[in-house]
Motif scaffolding. Structure first.
Motif, short mmCIF file in Angstrom:
data_model
loop_
_atom_site.label_atom_id
_atom_site.label_comp_id
_atom_site.label_asym_id
_atom_site.label_seq_id
_atom_site.Cartn_x
_atom_site.Cartn_y
_atom_site.Cartn_z
N ASN A 283 0.83 -1.21 0.00
CA ASN A 283 0.00 0.00 0.00
C ASN A 283 0.86 1.26 0.00
N LEU A 284 1.83 1.29 -0.89
CA LEU A 284 2.77 2.40 -0.96
C LEU A 284 2.14 3.63 -1.61
N ASP A 285 2.65 4.78 -1.22
CA ASP A 285 2.21 6.02 -1.85
C ASP A 285 2.88 6.24 -3.20
N ILE A 286 4.14 5.80 -3.30
CA ILE A 286 4.95 6.00 -4.50
C ILE A 286 5.79 4.76 -4.76
N VAL A 287 5.90 4.40 -6.03
CA VAL A 287 6.88 3.38 -6.45
C VAL A 287 7.73 4.02 -7.53
N THR A 288 9.03 3.95 -7.38
CA THR A 288 9.92 4.57 -8.35
C THR A 288 10.88 3.54 -8.93
N GLY A 289 11.14 3.66 -10.22
CA GLY A 289 12.14 2.81 -10.84
C GLY A 289 13.53 3.28 -10.45
N THR A 290 14.44 2.33 -10.21
CA THR A 290 15.80 2.70 -9.85
C THR A 290 16.82 2.02 -10.75
N ARG A 291 17.79 2.81 -11.18
CA ARG A 291 18.91 2.30 -11.98
C ARG A 291 20.06 1.87 -11.10
N TYR A 292 19.99 2.19 -9.81
CA TYR A 292 21.15 2.07 -8.94
C TYR A 292 20.93 1.16 -7.74
N ALA A 293 20.07 0.17 -7.88
CA ALA A 293 19.86 -0.82 -6.84
C ALA A 293 19.47 -2.14 -7.49
N GLY A 294 19.72 -3.25 -6.79
CA GLY A 294 19.37 -4.56 -7.31
C GLY A 294 20.02 -4.81 -8.66
N ASP A 295 19.23 -5.32 -9.60
CA ASP A 295 19.77 -5.60 -10.93
C ASP A 295 19.46 -4.47 -11.92
N LYS B 219 -2.72 9.22 -6.95
CA LYS B 219 -3.00 10.51 -7.58
C LYS B 219 -2.97 11.67 -6.58
N GLU B 220 -3.58 11.47 -5.42
CA GLU B 220 -3.63 12.55 -4.45
C GLU B 220 -2.25 12.87 -3.87
N VAL B 221 -1.38 11.87 -3.84
CA VAL B 221 -0.01 12.08 -3.38
C VAL B 221 0.76 12.93 -4.38
N LEU B 222 0.63 12.60 -5.66
CA LEU B 222 1.30 13.39 -6.70
C LEU B 222 0.79 14.82 -6.69
N GLU B 223 -0.51 15.01 -6.53
CA GLU B 223 -1.07 16.36 -6.50
C GLU B 223 -0.49 17.16 -5.33
N LYS B 224 -0.33 16.51 -4.18
CA LYS B 224 0.21 17.18 -2.99
C LYS B 224 1.67 17.57 -3.22
N ILE B 225 2.49 16.62 -3.67
CA ILE B 225 3.92 16.88 -3.84
C ILE B 225 4.17 17.93 -4.92
N ILE B 226 3.48 17.79 -6.03
CA ILE B 226 3.74 18.68 -7.16
C ILE B 226 3.30 20.11 -6.85
N SER B 227 2.33 20.26 -5.95
CA SER B 227 1.89 21.61 -5.57
C SER B 227 2.95 22.32 -4.73
N GLU B 228 3.84 21.54 -4.10
CA GLU B 228 4.89 22.11 -3.25
C GLU B 228 6.22 22.27 -3.98
N ALA C 210 8.53 14.25 -0.93
CA ALA C 210 7.82 13.05 -0.50
C ALA C 210 8.30 12.60 0.87
N ARG C 211 9.60 12.61 1.07
CA ARG C 211 10.17 12.24 2.37
C ARG C 211 9.71 13.20 3.45
N ALA C 212 9.72 14.51 3.15
CA ALA C 212 9.31 15.51 4.13
C ALA C 212 7.84 15.34 4.54
N ASN C 213 7.02 14.85 3.59
CA ASN C 213 5.61 14.59 3.87
C ASN C 213 5.35 13.21 4.46
N LYS C 214 6.43 12.44 4.66
CA LYS C 214 6.35 11.09 5.23
C LYS C 214 5.53 10.13 4.37
N PHE C 215 5.57 10.32 3.06
CA PHE C 215 4.94 9.36 2.16
C PHE C 215 5.81 8.12 2.04
#
Length: 239
Positions: free
Chosen positions: A118-130, A171-180, A196-201
């Protein structure tokens, strides 16, 4: 409870050759996995005919799946997302590039991880795992790794890839972050993670193979790098 719907915001500029293929890959990925979707194409008045191609794609896939929402000119990545968000009808939003550097095959993994935790954000990473980067020269790799390392040391955003632009948001998380978020250009994605970190998402990561664009030219220049360094300092002193 209604089924989840995923809105993809795809900013474009001179992507006429890439757009039909990335659209086909997105449609196939979503349809093969039984995922409800729509694609919002935000084109910044491309001179190469990208909008004409997008209009044809609307006819092929239907206006309920493909929405062309153009702008008058190149106005920045952050404002492209804000513009696209106005037209998203899904409860989740995916942001990605149109140049095949972000393969749609990873989207089901993003969704699976989001649902499991139930994550707020999932991001692709080039610098972890494979995860990894393919097609870049040493200079570009050094710049990217250096930018991420600097951010992790100074700002501690809690993710391994702060400059990536392949992400899934509630969607509501993106709206919150992008407004800031105040930054533009290369620093924009970094600030999004810091906010996102500052908002504890809650944020999860999926390793991805990032492949340099097939057609067209990269939009990263020296001005973007200078802007990034200034952005790190600004966030360090204000967030």
């Amino acid at each position: 409870m209604p089924a989840d719907k995923y809105s993809v915001i795809l900013p474009t500029y001179n992507e006429r050759r890439n757009l039909p293929i990335i659209t086909w890959l997105l449609a196939k990925t979503f349809n093969d996995n039984g995922i409800n979707w729509e694609l919002i194409i935000v084109d910044d008045n491309s001179p190469d005919g990208t909008q004409e191609v997008a209009k044809q794609l609307e006819k092929v896939y239907g206006s309920d799946k493909i929405l062309l929402k153009p702008r008058a000119g190149k106005l920045g990545l952050g404002t492209a997302y804000i513009h696209g968000l106005q037209y998203c009808t899904g409860n989740f939003v995916i942001i990605m590039d149109a140049d095949f550097s972000h393969h749609p095959k990873y989207i089901p993994r993003f969704i699976q991880l989001q649902k499991a935790k139930n994550l707020d954000i999932v991001t692709g990473t080039r610098y972890a795992g494979d995860g990894g980067v393919y097609g870049w020269d040493l200079k570009r790799k050094t710049i990217s790794r250096g930018a991420n390392l600097l951010c992790r040391i100074v700002l501690a955003p809690g993710v391994s890839d702060v400059t990536g632009s392949f992400r899934l948001y509630k969607k509501e998380v993106l709206e919150k972050i992008i407004s800031e978020t105040k930054s533009k250009g290369y620093v924009f994605q970094m600030e999004m993670m810091v906010r996102a970190r500052a908002n504890k998402f809650t944020i999860g990561e999926v390793p991805i193979a990032f492949v340099d664009r097939l057609y067209g030219e990269s939009k990263l220049g020296s001005d973007e790098i200078i802007q990034y360094l200034k952005g790190v300092w600004t966030l360090f002193t204000t967030v």
